[in-house]
Design a protein around this motif. Structure first.
Motif, mmCIF file in Angstrom:
data_model
loop_
_atom_site.group_PDB
_atom_site.id
_atom_site.type_symbol
_atom_site.label_atom_id
_atom_site.label_comp_id
_atom_site.label_asym_id
_atom_site.label_seq_id
_atom_site.Cartn_x
_atom_site.Cartn_y
_atom_site.Cartn_z
ATOM 1 N N ILE A 33 30.395 5.160 -68.849
ATOM 2 C CA ILE A 33 29.763 6.330 -69.688
ATOM 3 C C ILE A 33 28.633 7.068 -68.950
ATOM 4 C CG2 ILE A 33 28.069 4.693 -70.401
ATOM 5 C CD1 ILE A 33 29.901 7.467 -72.658
ATOM 6 N N GLY A 34 27.958 6.757 -67.818
ATOM 7 C CA GLY A 34 27.169 7.298 -67.250
ATOM 8 C C GLY A 34 27.712 8.636 -66.480
ATOM 9 N N THR A 35 29.013 8.273 -65.869
ATOM 10 C CA THR A 35 29.614 9.160 -65.068
ATOM 11 C C THR A 35 29.944 10.461 -66.182
ATOM 12 O OG1 THR A 35 30.519 7.639 -63.739
ATOM 13 C CG2 THR A 35 31.774 9.703 -63.865
ATOM 14 N N LEU A 36 30.501 9.961 -67.277
ATOM 15 C CA LEU A 36 30.903 11.003 -68.361
ATOM 16 C C LEU A 36 29.747 11.932 -68.470
ATOM 17 C CD1 LEU A 36 33.054 10.882 -71.278
ATOM 18 C CD2 LEU A 36 31.074 11.984 -71.598
ATOM 19 N N TYR A 37 28.534 11.250 -68.725
ATOM 20 C CA TYR A 37 27.410 12.078 -69.031
ATOM 21 C C TYR A 37 26.907 12.886 -67.913
ATOM 22 C CZ TYR A 37 26.776 9.647 -73.501
ATOM 23 O OH TYR A 37 27.063 9.164 -74.852
ATOM 24 N N ASP A 38 27.329 12.372 -66.771
ATOM 25 C CA ASP A 38 26.825 13.609 -65.624
ATOM 26 C C ASP A 38 27.242 14.825 -66.107
ATOM 27 O OD1 ASP A 38 25.466 11.555 -64.233
ATOM 28 O OD2 ASP A 38 27.419 10.926 -63.071
ATOM 29 N N TYR A 39 28.483 15.060 -66.737
ATOM 30 C CA TYR A 39 29.188 16.091 -66.955
ATOM 31 C C TYR A 39 29.054 16.727 -68.311
ATOM 32 C CZ TYR A 39 31.510 15.238 -62.314
ATOM 33 O OH TYR A 39 31.710 14.949 -60.983
ATOM 34 N N PHE A 40 29.182 15.871 -69.168
ATOM 35 C CA PHE A 40 28.958 16.395 -70.632
ATOM 36 C C PHE A 40 27.973 15.320 -71.591
ATOM 37 C CE2 PHE A 40 33.448 16.345 -68.785
ATOM 38 C CZ PHE A 40 33.670 17.531 -68.625
ATOM 39 N N PRO A 41 26.983 16.096 -71.998
ATOM 40 C CA PRO A 41 25.902 15.312 -72.575
ATOM 41 C C PRO A 41 26.249 15.156 -74.104
ATOM 42 C CG PRO A 41 25.244 17.574 -72.445
ATOM 43 C CD PRO A 41 26.663 17.449 -71.682
ATOM 44 N N SER A 42 27.376 15.281 -74.423
ATOM 45 C CA SER A 42 27.871 15.425 -75.829
ATOM 46 C C SER A 42 29.252 15.662 -76.038
ATOM 47 C CB SER A 42 27.248 16.167 -76.825
ATOM 48 O OG SER A 42 27.483 17.730 -76.593
ATOM 49 N N LYS A 43 29.737 15.456 -77.315
ATOM 50 C CA LYS A 43 31.424 15.441 -77.509
ATOM 51 C C LYS A 43 31.659 16.974 -77.458
ATOM 52 C CE LYS A 43 31.845 14.612 -82.251
ATOM 53 N NZ LYS A 43 32.722 13.642 -83.355
ATOM 54 N N GLU A 44 30.593 17.843 -77.960
ATOM 55 C CA GLU A 44 30.542 19.340 -78.119
ATOM 56 C C GLU A 44 30.634 19.851 -76.620
ATOM 57 O OE1 GLU A 44 28.959 17.596 -81.854
ATOM 58 O OE2 GLU A 44 28.297 17.500 -79.809
ATOM 59 N N ALA A 45 30.087 19.221 -75.795
ATOM 60 C CA ALA A 45 29.879 19.969 -74.411
ATOM 61 C C ALA A 45 31.428 19.528 -74.058
ATOM 62 C CB ALA A 45 28.876 19.203 -73.607
ATOM 63 N N LEU A 46 31.911 18.323 -74.291
ATOM 64 C CA LEU A 46 33.243 18.100 -73.752
ATOM 65 C C LEU A 46 34.309 18.806 -74.077
ATOM 66 C CD1 LEU A 46 35.175 16.116 -72.313
ATOM 67 C CD2 LEU A 46 34.657 14.254 -74.004
ATOM 68 N N LEU A 47 34.185 19.128 -75.397
ATOM 69 C CA LEU A 47 35.216 20.155 -76.038
ATOM 70 C C LEU A 47 34.924 21.386 -75.324
ATOM 71 C CD1 LEU A 47 37.188 20.868 -78.024
ATOM 72 C CD2 LEU A 47 35.630 21.378 -79.796
ATOM 73 N N SER A 48 33.854 21.973 -75.181
ATOM 74 C CA SER A 48 33.446 23.344 -74.244
ATOM 75 C C SER A 48 34.018 23.217 -73.172
ATOM 76 C CB SER A 48 31.925 23.455 -74.342
ATOM 77 O OG SER A 48 31.680 24.733 -73.758
ATOM 78 N N GLY A 49 33.734 22.240 -72.332
ATOM 79 C CA GLY A 49 34.467 22.059 -71.165
ATOM 80 C C GLY A 49 35.857 22.136 -71.067
ATOM 81 N N TYR A 50 36.434 21.373 -72.037
ATOM 82 C CA TYR A 50 37.972 21.393 -72.254
ATOM 83 C C TYR A 50 38.563 22.768 -72.378
ATOM 84 C CZ TYR A 50 42.566 20.610 -73.684
ATOM 85 O OH TYR A 50 44.024 20.610 -73.847
ATOM 86 N N ILE A 51 38.108 23.450 -73.372
ATOM 87 C CA ILE A 51 38.607 24.720 -73.859
ATOM 88 C C ILE A 51 38.538 25.686 -72.710
ATOM 89 C CG2 ILE A 51 38.299 26.651 -75.255
ATOM 90 C CD1 ILE A 51 39.492 24.564 -76.575
#
Length: 219
Positions: free
Chosen positions: A66-84
């Motif tokens: 989970i720490g690795t994911l948070y290195d890139y995406f602090p929230s699921k909104e940030a994850l969606l933004s990155g994916y789009i």
């Protein structure tokens, strides 16, 4: 206080400051990791929807800490933004490889391919380009993001037309910008209105005919 369409105070949903990815991967291993995160994100979204999606579950599905994911995406909104953004970069790459650099195409085939790749709904290439995302996009998208995409799409369309050595007359930049607005705006509305397959096919055919007719017009 003024009212009407020109007034946005108090009516525009607040942008979530944690909706921005923290960084972009540059090394091969990091790119592989983020790609695995995106794939897990899409699978969970399609299975459980936005409300059932958590960053912890995405990390578990992707096989990363989970720490690795948070290195890139602090929230699921940030994850969606990155994916789009990742998906749209894929679209721009498709336009470059299949339209701009496709040297064996006559101009009609090239332009029709340009229109199809830009407009045609494709659940394989962009599985989350859907109505559910549009409903929440204010949480991760700012006006500058839409302007940047418009500029990038317009530039790619200009390159596509410039690659048409057999085109009778090159369209102006103003004309190309108008076509991009027509094409991309229509695609976004199709996602919202959800027309039938027949209606979507007729819309695409009409855009092709309008642009090709405009290119061969002597006026």
């Amino acid at each position: 206080m003024k009212s009407g369409f020109g007034n946005t105070k108090g009516s525009t949903p607040a942008f979530n400051p944690r909706a921005k990815p923290l960084k972009r991967p540059s090394q091969a291993r990091a790119i592989f990791t983020v790609e695995a995160i995106y794939q897990a994100f899409v699978r969970i979204w399609q299975r459980d929807g936005w409300s059932g999606l958590t960053t912890r579950e995405v990390a578990l599905e992707a096989g990363v800490a989970i720490g690795t994911l948070y290195d890139y995406f602090p929230s699921k909104e940030a994850l969606l933004s990155g994916y789009i953004r990742h998906a749209l970069e894929g679209l721009l790459l498709d336009l470059e490889e299949q339209v701009v650099r496709a040297n064996d195409l006559d101009w009609r085939t090239r332009i029709k391919r340009l229109i199809r790749l830009t407009c045609e709904p494709d659940e394989v290439r962009q599985p989350l380009f859907n109505h559910e995302v549009f409903v929440i996009e204010h949480q991760f998208t700012e006006p500058k993001h839409h302007r940047r995409l418009f500029q990038e799409l317009s530039q790619k369309w200009r390159e596509a037309f410039a690659a048409c050595g057999d085109l009778p007359t090159q369209p102006t930049d103003v004309c190309i910008d108008a076509w991009v607005i027509m094409a991309w705006g229509g695609r976004r509305y199709c996602v919202t209105a959800q027309p039938t397959a027949e209606q979507t096919a007729a819309w695409l055919s009409e855009i092709e005919m309008m642009i090709c007719s405009r290119l061969t017009s002597t006026e």
